[in-house]
Design an enzyme around this catalytic site. Structure first.
Site, PDB file in Angstrom:
ATOM      1  N   ARG A  78      15.781  -5.261  -2.581  1.00 54.47           N
ATOM      2  CA  ARG A  78      15.755  -6.432  -1.701  1.00 54.47           C
ATOM      3  C   ARG A  78      16.632  -7.554  -2.265  1.00 54.47           C
ATOM      4  O   ARG A  78      16.364  -8.728  -2.082  1.00 54.47           O
ATOM      5  CB  ARG A  78      14.319  -6.910  -1.509  1.00 54.47           C
ATOM      6  N   GLY A 108      18.364  -3.232   7.732  1.00 50.47           N
ATOM      7  CA  GLY A 108      17.705  -3.937   8.833  1.00 50.47           C
ATOM      8  C   GLY A 108      18.363  -5.283   9.072  1.00 50.47           C
ATOM      9  O   GLY A 108      19.527  -5.500   8.696  1.00 50.47           O
ATOM     10  N   GLY A 110      18.112  -8.398   7.758  1.00 45.51           N
ATOM     11  CA  GLY A 110      18.647  -9.158   6.631  1.00 45.51           C
ATOM     12  C   GLY A 110      19.906  -8.518   6.078  1.00 45.51           C
ATOM     13  O   GLY A 110      20.890  -9.205   5.756  1.00 45.51           O
ATOM     14  N   ILE A 132      11.576   0.607  10.262  1.00 46.85           N
ATOM     15  CA  ILE A 132      10.422   1.072  11.029  1.00 46.85           C
ATOM     16  C   ILE A 132      10.022   0.016  12.060  1.00 46.85           C
ATOM     17  O   ILE A 132       9.262   0.302  12.966  1.00 46.85           O
ATOM     18  CB  ILE A 132       9.218   1.403  10.117  1.00 46.85           C
ATOM     19  N   ASP A 133      10.519  -1.217  11.891  1.00 49.76           N
ATOM     20  CA  ASP A 133      10.098  -2.316  12.776  1.00 49.76           C
ATOM     21  C   ASP A 133      10.802  -2.314  14.138  1.00 49.76           C
ATOM     22  O   ASP A 133      10.339  -2.979  15.064  1.00 49.76           O
ATOM     23  CB  ASP A 133      10.355  -3.672  12.106  1.00 49.76           C
ATOM     24  N   ARG A 270     -14.519  -3.183  10.656  1.00 55.34           N
ATOM     25  CA  ARG A 270     -13.887  -2.558   9.488  1.00 55.34           C
ATOM     26  C   ARG A 270     -12.366  -2.655   9.628  1.00 55.34           C
ATOM     27  O   ARG A 270     -11.842  -2.479  10.729  1.00 55.34           O
ATOM     28  CB  ARG A 270     -14.283  -1.078   9.382  1.00 55.34           C
ATOM     29  N   LEU A 277       2.229   3.475   3.519  1.00 56.80           N
ATOM     30  CA  LEU A 277       2.172   4.846   4.048  1.00 56.80           C
ATOM     31  C   LEU A 277       3.051   4.942   5.295  1.00 56.80           C
ATOM     32  O   LEU A 277       3.561   6.013   5.622  1.00 56.80           O
ATOM     33  CB  LEU A 277       0.732   5.211   4.416  1.00 56.80           C
ATOM     34  N   GLN A 278       3.231   3.801   5.980  1.00 58.46           N
ATOM     35  CA  GLN A 278       4.015   3.803   7.213  1.00 58.46           C
ATOM     36  C   GLN A 278       5.504   3.990   6.963  1.00 58.46           C
ATOM     37  O   GLN A 278       6.249   4.360   7.851  1.00 58.46           O
ATOM     38  CB  GLN A 278       3.835   2.458   7.951  1.00 58.46           C
ATOM     39  N   ARG A 279       5.956   3.678   5.762  1.00 64.12           N
ATOM     40  CA  ARG A 279       7.399   3.692   5.502  1.00 64.12           C
ATOM     41  C   ARG A 279       7.878   4.963   4.811  1.00 64.12           C
ATOM     42  O   ARG A 279       9.071   5.246   4.763  1.00 64.12           O
ATOM     43  CB  ARG A 279       7.755   2.478   4.635  1.00 64.12           C
TER      44      ARG A 279
HETATM   45  O1  F6P Z   1      10.982  -2.675   6.311  1.00 67.49           O
HETATM   46  C1  F6P Z   1      10.378  -3.709   7.022  1.00 67.49           C
HETATM   47  C2  F6P Z   1       8.962  -3.833   6.584  1.00 67.49           C
HETATM   48  O2  F6P Z   1       8.400  -2.599   6.766  1.00 67.49           O
HETATM   49  C3  F6P Z   1       8.139  -4.911   7.308  1.00 67.49           C
HETATM   50  O3  F6P Z   1       7.436  -4.454   8.418  1.00 67.49           O
HETATM   51  C4  F6P Z   1       7.209  -5.399   6.227  1.00 67.49           C
HETATM   52  O4  F6P Z   1       6.809  -6.705   6.461  1.00 67.49           O
HETATM   53  C5  F6P Z   1       8.051  -5.306   5.007  1.00 67.49           C
HETATM   54  O5  F6P Z   1       8.899  -4.186   5.226  1.00 67.49           O
HETATM   55  C6  F6P Z   1       7.295  -5.217   3.730  1.00 67.49           C
HETATM   56  O6  F6P Z   1       8.065  -4.634   2.739  1.00 67.49           O
HETATM   57  P1  F6P Z   1       8.224  -5.118   1.221  1.00 67.49           P
HETATM   58  O7  F6P Z   1       6.859  -5.303   0.690  1.00 67.49           O
HETATM   59  O8  F6P Z   1       8.979  -3.994   0.601  1.00 67.49           O
HETATM   60  O9  F6P Z   1       8.997  -6.376   1.247  1.00 67.49           O
END
Ligand code: F6P
Length: 352
Positions: A78, A108, A110, A132-133, A270, A277-279
């Protein structure tokens, strides 16, 4: 071999990873190498590698056998190099030292913005939209989205059966800080009866009224999909700085909805935060195909010397758009989106 204006290019993957990066790398590299005979420099760990001069020439064995692999063979970071003018100079120096004709950035919002800033510094760049967004402006779809969508849908399905068994209210918190595409689509696919996205600040009383109605049924339960960037009506009216503080330091969005519902209805909800896990994981077929098509299109732009553009999907067509038109913009879910309409007409509540 076909003629190519680009003889040698660098490629990097920047920002949060997503499934589909490897198929995209493979797509560009195979088309560029076998059709046009280009030389390819793989830059490691995103913009950090460009700053620090970390790269290696990619050979066919590097971009073979990777289509099914999650993550990125190049690594990512990042890194925000434009915060430091020295780092900007270092990137430009390395680009020149490596004798590159172009830099290909898989990233993405940025990362595309930074690619555009590099273009303004005189560097040839081509972008590929990933995340993924699904919130990159200028393309109908980013790769990575469909894999995450299947994962989140599966998670919502799983919460459904346990919510039903225990007659409970379950909340799934889904990634998406700015835009609610993933939450909206997974909410529809998983049959969530409440969908909470950043674009629609929610009135907790409206959600509570809906949930309370469902719980009146003898087997009543509820499955709520909440985007991590979701805000209540009250929060949405706060000054930007204050809201940022709440988002970064306070309880997460899913937790805030949970607490408010518990208070309004005297129940015990809950929360499951689906998190990273989504990424991760293997890209689904849709993402592999889209990423391959984007990769091949990028190789064609490189061959034509058509720089300063981002490849994109418009309807059925793989095309490209000027980077300057997409840099620094977020593709939000429009309030009149067909998916919102479909969700509402099938009984989902958004809290508006
Ligand atoms: O890649 C985008 C994303 O999945 C966003 O939905 C999420 O807010 C962010 O990454 C969180 O990623 P990190 O903790 O690596 O900055």
């Amino acid at each position: 071999m076909k003629d190519s204006k680009t003889k040698r290019f660098g490629i990097l993957t920047a920002g949060g990873d997503c499934p589909g990066l490897n198929p995209a790398i493979r797509g560009i590299c195979k088309a560029a190498h076998y059709t046009y005979g280009m030389e390819i420099l793989g830059i490691e760990e995103g913009y950090r590698g460009l700053v620090e001069g970390k790269g290696r020439i990619l050979q066919p064995h590097d971009f073979s056998g990777i289509i099914h692999k999650g993550g990125t063979i190049l690594g990512t970071s990042r890194e925000r190099p434009f915060k430091d003018p020295v780092k900007v100079d270092m990137m430009i120096e390395n680009y020149k030292k490596w004798n590159l004709d172009c830099l290909v950035v898989l990233g993405g919002n940025g990362s595309q913005k930074r690619a555009y800033w590099l273009a303004e510094e005189g560097i040839n760049v081509i972008g590929l939209p990933k995340t993924i967004d699904n919130d990159v402006e200028g393309t109908d779809m980013t790769f990575g989205f469909h894999t995450a969508l299947d994962m989140v849908t599966d998670a919502v399905d799983r919460l459904h059966s346990t919510a039903h068994s225990h007659r409970l209210v379950h909340i799934a918190e889904v990634m998406g800080n700015e835009a609610g595409w993933l939450t909206l689509y997974a909410g529809i696919a998983g049959g969530s009866d409440v969908i909470v996205i950043p674009e629609i600040p929610y009135d907790i009383q409206k959600i509570a009224a809906h949930v309370s109605e469902r719980l009146r049924h003898p087997e009543g339960f509820s499955v709520i999909a909440v985007a991590e960037g979701a805000v209540s009506l009250e929060e949405s009216k706060l000054p930007k700085k204050e809201l940022k503080k709440i988002k970064n330091e306070g309880p997460r969005a899913g937790e805030r909805v949970s607490k408010a519902l518990n208070k309004a209805l005297g129940i015990d909800t809950r929360v499951s935060v689906l998190g990273y896990l989504q990424r991760g994981g293997t890209p689904v077929a849709f993402d592999r195909v889209l990423a391959t098509q984007f990769g091949v299109k990028a190789a064609e732009l490189l061959a034509e010397g058509d720089y300063g553009r981002m490849v994109s999907l418009k309807g059925e067509e793989i095309t490209s758009v000027p980077l300057k038109d997409v840099a620094d913009k977020t593709k939000y879910v429009p309030l009149d989106d067909v998916a919102i309409r479909a969700a509402k007409l099938t009984g989902a509540v958004f809290g508006d």
